[in-house]
Design an enzyme around this catalytic site. Sequence first.
Site, PDB file in Angstrom:
ATOM      1  N   ARG A   1      41.893  36.561  34.124  1.00 15.93           N
ATOM      2  CA  ARG A   1      40.903  37.534  34.563  1.00 15.93           C
ATOM      3  C   ARG A   1      39.643  36.809  35.020  1.00 15.93           C
ATOM      4  O   ARG A   1      39.032  36.075  34.242  1.00 15.93           O
ATOM      5  CB  ARG A   1      40.586  38.516  33.433  1.00 15.93           C
ATOM      6  CG  ARG A   1      39.686  39.667  33.872  1.00 15.93           C
ATOM      7  CD  ARG A   1      39.640  40.763  32.837  1.00 15.93           C
ATOM      8  NE  ARG A   1      39.097  40.343  31.559  1.00 15.93           N
ATOM      9  CZ  ARG A   1      38.800  41.175  30.573  1.00 15.93           C
ATOM     10  NH1 ARG A   1      39.026  42.466  30.708  1.00 15.93           N
ATOM     11  NH2 ARG A   1      38.314  40.728  29.438  1.00 15.93           N
TER      12      ARG A   1
ATOM     13  N   THR B   1      34.451  39.211  38.427  1.00 12.36           N
ATOM     14  CA  THR B   1      34.954  40.467  38.990  1.00 12.36           C
ATOM     15  C   THR B   1      35.813  41.257  38.019  1.00 12.36           C
ATOM     16  O   THR B   1      36.070  42.447  38.228  1.00 12.36           O
ATOM     17  CB  THR B   1      35.801  40.180  40.244  1.00 12.36           C
ATOM     18  OG1 THR B   1      36.991  39.446  39.860  1.00 12.36           O
ATOM     19  CG2 THR B   1      35.028  39.357  41.257  1.00 12.36           C
TER      20      THR B   1
ATOM     21  N   ASP C   1      39.440  38.222  21.793  1.00  7.74           N
ATOM     22  CA  ASP C   1      40.282  37.591  22.811  1.00  7.74           C
ATOM     23  C   ASP C   1      41.588  37.152  22.163  1.00  7.74           C
ATOM     24  O   ASP C   1      41.621  36.210  21.373  1.00  7.74           O
ATOM     25  CB  ASP C   1      39.554  36.396  23.427  1.00  7.74           C
ATOM     26  CG  ASP C   1      40.301  35.799  24.612  1.00  7.74           C
ATOM     27  OD1 ASP C   1      41.460  35.366  24.435  1.00  7.74           O
ATOM     28  OD2 ASP C   1      39.740  35.768  25.723  1.00  7.74           O
TER      29      ASP C   1
ATOM     30  N   ASP D   1      42.646  33.361  22.731  1.00  6.36           N
ATOM     31  CA  ASP D   1      41.863  32.411  21.945  1.00  6.36           C
ATOM     32  C   ASP D   1      42.238  32.466  20.475  1.00  6.36           C
ATOM     33  O   ASP D   1      42.314  31.432  19.796  1.00  6.36           O
ATOM     34  CB  ASP D   1      40.366  32.690  22.105  1.00  6.36           C
ATOM     35  CG  ASP D   1      39.821  32.223  23.449  1.00  6.36           C
ATOM     36  OD1 ASP D   1      40.452  31.343  24.068  1.00  6.36           O
ATOM     37  OD2 ASP D   1      38.776  32.718  23.866  1.00  6.36           O
TER      38      ASP D   1
END
Length: 208
Positions: free
Chosen positions: A103, A107, A199, A202
């Site tokens: 990602r 944006t 996340d 992660d």
Amino acid sequence: MAVIVIDHPLIQHKLTYIRDKNTGSKDFREMVKEVAMLMAYEVTRDLPLQDVEIETPVAKTKAKMISGKKLGIIPILRAGIGMVDGILQLIPAAKVGHVGLYRDPETLKPVEYYSKLPADVHERELIVVDPMLATGGSAVAAIDVLKAKGATNIKLVNLIASPEGIAEVEKYHPDINIYVAAVDEKLNEHGYIVPGLGDAGDRLFGTK
């Protein structure tokens, strides 16, 4: 499109530990794997069966077996990898393809950087896996890749989804059923699910 929330107590119990920020990478990985395996029971509920004749230690009988349906598991890299082994424990004959997306932090749009799929992907029932359905952009892009290769039978499996992500998939792929363990409140301004789990990549791989 249907959204199926799999709210089995064992799944909800393990999902709580997955959400907890104090859960370390080792336990996080194990529980993501376990929840994926438990979810696979529901995801594969409609697999077709056929009658076979076997002989038990007591007598001959007719019994049920899966009728040779070709399956494929497609993790969205990188976090989707954490769900693959759990599903393979139930369906070890499934082929595994990969779609690599990240990602863009500015944006929030997905960028494809890799794809490697079974040659007969168009003949298989595909299970696309990713722990998080956040903005929905990566899921939509991955399904775009699969459909471009001729796939027509696709399911999407996520641990946690946002209402925005579900709406995005429905907008572009209304034929796809989504299986989740929870639908959370919303996305924040950074595109993270609230309350979510942070996340997933992660936390799976200890990279943050």
